[in-house]
Design an enzyme around this catalytic site. Structure first.
Site, PDB file in Angstrom:
ATOM      1  N   CYS A 120      14.143   9.904   7.033  1.00 28.60           N
ATOM      2  CA  CYS A 120      13.977   9.331   8.380  1.00 28.60           C
ATOM      3  C   CYS A 120      15.234   9.492   9.226  1.00 28.60           C
ATOM      4  O   CYS A 120      15.151   9.714  10.419  1.00 28.60           O
ATOM      5  CB  CYS A 120      13.530   7.880   8.315  1.00 28.60           C
ATOM      6  SG  CYS A 120      14.586   6.836   7.323  1.00 28.60           S
ATOM      7  N   LYS A 133       0.854  -1.191   0.000  1.00 30.11           N
ATOM      8  CA  LYS A 133       0.000   0.000   0.000  1.00 30.11           C
ATOM      9  C   LYS A 133       0.889   1.239   0.000  1.00 30.11           C
ATOM     10  O   LYS A 133       1.514   1.579   0.991  1.00 30.11           O
ATOM     11  CB  LYS A 133      -0.894   0.030   1.251  1.00 30.11           C
ATOM     12  CG  LYS A 133      -2.006   1.058   1.067  1.00 30.11           C
ATOM     13  CD  LYS A 133      -2.404   1.769   2.328  1.00 30.11           C
ATOM     14  CE  LYS A 133      -1.673   3.030   2.642  1.00 30.11           C
ATOM     15  NZ  LYS A 133      -1.758   4.135   1.698  1.00 30.11           N
ATOM     16  N   GLU A 175       9.801  14.753  16.137  1.00 23.35           N
ATOM     17  CA  GLU A 175      10.235  14.702  14.746  1.00 23.35           C
ATOM     18  C   GLU A 175       9.448  15.734  13.929  1.00 23.35           C
ATOM     19  O   GLU A 175       8.223  15.764  13.992  1.00 23.35           O
ATOM     20  CB  GLU A 175       9.995  13.317  14.154  1.00 23.35           C
ATOM     21  CG  GLU A 175      10.471  13.235  12.718  1.00 23.35           C
ATOM     22  CD  GLU A 175      10.293  11.863  12.076  1.00 23.35           C
ATOM     23  OE1 GLU A 175       9.162  11.360  12.048  1.00 23.35           O
ATOM     24  OE2 GLU A 175      11.289  11.311  11.599  1.00 23.35           O
TER      25      GLU A 175
HETATM   26  O1  TXE Z   1       2.566   9.440   8.025  1.00 24.92           O
HETATM   27  P1  TXE Z   1       1.688   8.141   8.138  1.00 24.92           P
HETATM   28  P2  TXE Z   1       2.227  10.820   7.300  1.00 24.92           P
HETATM   29  C1  TXE Z   1       6.500  10.806   9.936  1.00 24.92           C
HETATM   30  C2  TXE Z   1       6.936  12.252   9.847  1.00 24.92           C
HETATM   31  C3  TXE Z   1       5.749  12.933   9.237  1.00 24.92           C
HETATM   32  C4  TXE Z   1       4.623  12.180   9.904  1.00 24.92           C
HETATM   33  C5  TXE Z   1       3.292  12.233   9.207  1.00 24.92           C
HETATM   34  O2  TXE Z   1       7.179  12.748  11.121  1.00 24.92           O
HETATM   35  O3  TXE Z   1       5.702  14.300   9.538  1.00 24.92           O
HETATM   36  O4  TXE Z   1       5.084  10.843   9.935  1.00 24.92           O
HETATM   37  O5  TXE Z   1       3.388  11.729   7.855  1.00 24.92           O
HETATM   38  C6  TXE Z   1      -0.335   4.841   5.996  1.00 24.92           C
HETATM   39  N1  TXE Z   1      -3.599   2.243   8.991  1.00 24.92           N
HETATM   40  N2  TXE Z   1       6.977  10.021   8.813  1.00 24.92           N
HETATM   41  O6  TXE Z   1       0.923  11.372   7.755  1.00 24.92           O
HETATM   42  O7  TXE Z   1       0.261   8.481   8.357  1.00 24.92           O
HETATM   43  C7  TXE Z   1      -0.314   5.968   5.002  1.00 24.92           C
HETATM   44  O8  TXE Z   1      -1.343   5.797   4.056  1.00 24.92           O
HETATM   45  C8  TXE Z   1      -2.687   1.788   8.116  1.00 24.92           C
HETATM   46  C9  TXE Z   1       8.292   9.452   8.968  1.00 24.92           C
HETATM   47  O9  TXE Z   1       2.387  10.631   5.842  1.00 24.92           O
HETATM   48  O10 TXE Z   1       2.348   7.270   9.142  1.00 24.92           O
HETATM   49  C10 TXE Z   1       1.073   5.846   4.428  1.00 24.92           C
HETATM   50  O11 TXE Z   1       1.101   4.837   3.428  1.00 24.92           O
HETATM   51  N3  TXE Z   1      -1.900   2.592   7.400  1.00 24.92           N
HETATM   52  C11 TXE Z   1       8.616   8.478   7.920  1.00 24.92           C
HETATM   53  C12 TXE Z   1       1.889   5.404   5.635  1.00 24.92           C
HETATM   54  O12 TXE Z   1       0.956   4.895   6.580  1.00 24.92           O
HETATM   55  C13 TXE Z   1      -2.016   3.912   7.580  1.00 24.92           C
HETATM   56  C14 TXE Z   1       8.039   8.625   6.591  1.00 24.92           C
HETATM   57  C15 TXE Z   1       2.686   6.492   6.311  1.00 24.92           C
HETATM   58  O13 TXE Z   1       1.804   7.519   6.680  1.00 24.92           O
HETATM   59  C16 TXE Z   1      -2.944   4.452   8.496  1.00 24.92           C
HETATM   60  C17 TXE Z   1       6.724   9.236   6.585  1.00 24.92           C
HETATM   61  C18 TXE Z   1      -3.751   3.547   9.212  1.00 24.92           C
HETATM   62  N4  TXE Z   1      -4.669   3.960  10.098  1.00 24.92           N
HETATM   63  C19 TXE Z   1       6.256   9.932   7.671  1.00 24.92           C
HETATM   64  N5  TXE Z   1      -2.815   5.789   8.483  1.00 24.92           N
HETATM   65  C20 TXE Z   1       9.971   7.849   7.963  1.00 24.92           C
HETATM   66  N6  TXE Z   1      10.282   7.145   9.044  1.00 24.92           N
HETATM   67  O14 TXE Z   1      10.747   7.931   7.022  1.00 24.92           O
HETATM   68  C21 TXE Z   1      -1.852   6.096   7.582  1.00 24.92           C
HETATM   69  N7  TXE Z   1      -1.367   4.964   7.030  1.00 24.92           N
END
Ligand code: TXE
Length: 494
Positions: A299, A188, A398
């Site tokens: 990250c 996904k 973060e």
């Molecule tokens: O993250 P999400 P977001 C961190 C970073 C950023 C924050 C928010 O701090 O500012 O996260 O980003 C899926 N059930 N990182 O909102 O929501 C979503 O569709 C299952 C750090 O984009 O965690 C996407 O595919 N899946 C990081 C994935 O989770 C769900 C990289 C990541 O999104 C879901 C990205 C749910 N309920 C963000 N809700 C790194 N470590 O590199 C969302 N998703």
């Protein structure tokens, strides 16, 4: 890298993307479509299917059937290797197309995207293709009258939830080892960067991966991601993203089939500069690049700069100078060093962090604001905030944006205490000419990867995984294979 070719690719319209299930390209189902907004100029680039729970269930069921009938899991290793090597070749052959498509979707500067996205993804797939026929079972050192065999078996169906910052690189970190070990996978992509990953999955089918072995479903995390998390038929869930979503995934696992959950959740990584660093100018340039490339959406970004007090002012000036020299703007220009912030949501969050930082006593040395607003895109000036208290929001949370917080320290002990004063532990660095101190820093800082006299760039031969609330399990290296196998014992009386 040829600007003319990039410009030609960016001028092409982008088709709508649907799901990839059972080898079929499917259009939108009952969920309709979602607009894909380009962070380059804020316009609608195309649409992706807004997947539903039943789309996800269909993808999982297809992956399960493929796994059980052995069309991939039952193939000899040499046959699997051939397909994965072909896939890596195809990714390379389509590198520019994939990179430009990805940049139009997520805003990463093209110079970095080309290397870190298709370039690194092809390398990762090739690495695991070459590794897969070197994974042996074991014979246990038992008594003479028994034979204890340890088999390494694929786990079954792997669910992979991928973020938007490096969809191909991070996607390949999960798909490569999972497929190499004979599993079926449902992926996904993030709703704000689906396109290049969907295209990379299509190339896997072109390479000869049998239908159903790799399915991809686009849509909202809260809908299709949740359906994957709650599935009774996914055996292992692998994820990179936020801590909040990671927590939910653990809950989903507990509420369903107790699937294994591996999380990579980012960090607040300390970059520690001692006065005896071998080359402070180099350290300053690398510190700026280590936080600001990809607009800080990395990250392992070195988002906390800890500087020995005796060189604090001089070093901060050098980092500010290096920062001001970085070119921010159109991510599809080959000379851009900092591209667009991924979305309006991330941009708003970044600006909110700047406001909080100043309210909590920090001083902005450079940046702090949105720029290039006339383009309609989401751009932010790289920002340095000094005087960040160890308990300030900017030192603890973060940001995932182009914001560097600076805190001085007086001694090695204090540097280690500060470095370890967050809930995270993903990456870090120490700059020093003292060999013993360098080793003490490696031991002392609680983190998954510790750099010495450099920042970033660790290749696929070494693991990347977090400690604390940065997650568990490792991507990259042979160790990543462990997430995608079950150990089975055969205990045989002779
Ligand atoms: O993250 P999400 P977001 C961190 C970073 C950023 C924050 C928010 O701090 O500012 O996260 O980003 C899926 N059930 N990182 O909102 O929501 C979503 O569709 C299952 C750090 O984009 O965690 C996407 O595919 N899946 C990081 C994935 O989770 C769900 C990289 C990541 O999104 C879901 C990205 C749910 N309920 C963000 N809700 C790194 N470590 O590199 C969302 N998703």
């Amino acid at each position: 890298m040829d600007q003319t070719q990039i410009d030609a690719l960016r001028a092409e319209p982008v088709r709508a993307f649907g799901h990839l299930i059972d080898g079929q390209h499917l259009g939108a189902s009952d969920g309709g479509t979602m607009d894909v907004i380009s962070p380059i100029d804020g316009t609608v680039l195309t649409t992706v299917a807004a997947g539903t729970q039943s789309d996800m269930e269909a993808a999982i069921s297809s992956a399960r059937t493929a796994f059980e009938d052995g069309r991939w899991s039952g193939q000899p290793p040499a046959a699997r290797k051939k397909v994965l090597l072909k896939w890596a070749d195809l990714i390379e052959a389509h590198a520019l197309e994939l990179a430009v498509l990805g940049v139009r979707d997520n805003g990463t500067e093209i110079a970095m995207a080309l290397k870190a996205e298709p370039g690194s993804a092809a390398g990762t797939i090739r690495y695991y293709a070459e590794a897969l026929d070197k994974v042996y079972g074991e014979i246990a050192p038992t008594a003479d009258d028994v034979l204890g065999l340890i088999h390494k078996e694929p786990v079954g169906v792997v669910g992979a939830i991928i973020p938007w910052n490096f969809p191909l690189m991070i996607g390949a970190w999960k798909l490569g080892p999972a497929l190499a070990m004979g599993n079926s996978v449902v992926v996904k992509p993030s709703e704000t960067a689906s396109l290049s990953l969907m295209r990379m999955c299509e190339l896997a089918l072109e390479a000869g991966l049998p239908p159903g072995v790799l399915n991809a479903v686009t849509g909202e995390g809260a809908v299709v991601g949740q359906a994957m998390g709650l599935s009774m038929d996914v055996d292992v869930l692998v994820f990179t993203g936020s801590g909040a979503t990671g927590r939910r995934l653990m809950e989903y696992a507990a509420r369903s089939n107790m699937k294994r959950v591996y999380l990579e959740l980012g960090g607040k990584s300390p970059n520690i500069i001692f006065a005896d660093a071998p080359n402070l100018d180099e350290a300053a340039k690398v510190a700026a690049a280590g936080i600001f490339r990809n607009a800080g959406q990395v990250c392992v970004a070195g988002s906390r700069l800890l500087v020995e007090r005796s060189i604090h002012d001089e070093f901060v000036s050098a980092v500010a100078k290096a920062t001001d020299a970085m070119r921010v703007g159109d991510p599809l220009r080959v000379d851009t060093q900092i591209g667009a912030v991924n979305s309006q949501t991330q941009l708003d969050a970044n600006l909110g962090f700047v406001e909080t930082a100043t309210n909590e006593g920090g001083q902005i040395i450079t940046g702090g604001n949105r720029i290039l607003q006339e383009t309609g895109g989401y751009y932010m000036a790289p920002t340095i905030v000094t005087g960040v208290r160890p308990d300030a929001t900017l030192a603890q949370k973060e940001v995932f944006g182009p914001i560097l917080g600076v805190t001085p320290f007086n001694s090695e002990e204090e540097a280690i205490t500060l470095a370890n004063s967050t809930v995270y532990g993903l990456a870090g660095a120490a700059w020093t000419s003292n060999l013993s101190r360098a080793h003490r820093m490696v031991r002392g800082v609680r983190t998954g990867v510790m750099h010495i006299n450099t920042y970033g760039g660790a290749d696929g031969t070494v693991p990347l995984g977090g400690v604390g609330q940065s997650g568990n399990g490792s991507d990259k290296s042979l160790h990543a294979l462990e997430k995608y196998i079950n150990l089975k014992t055969a205990w045989i009386k002779l």
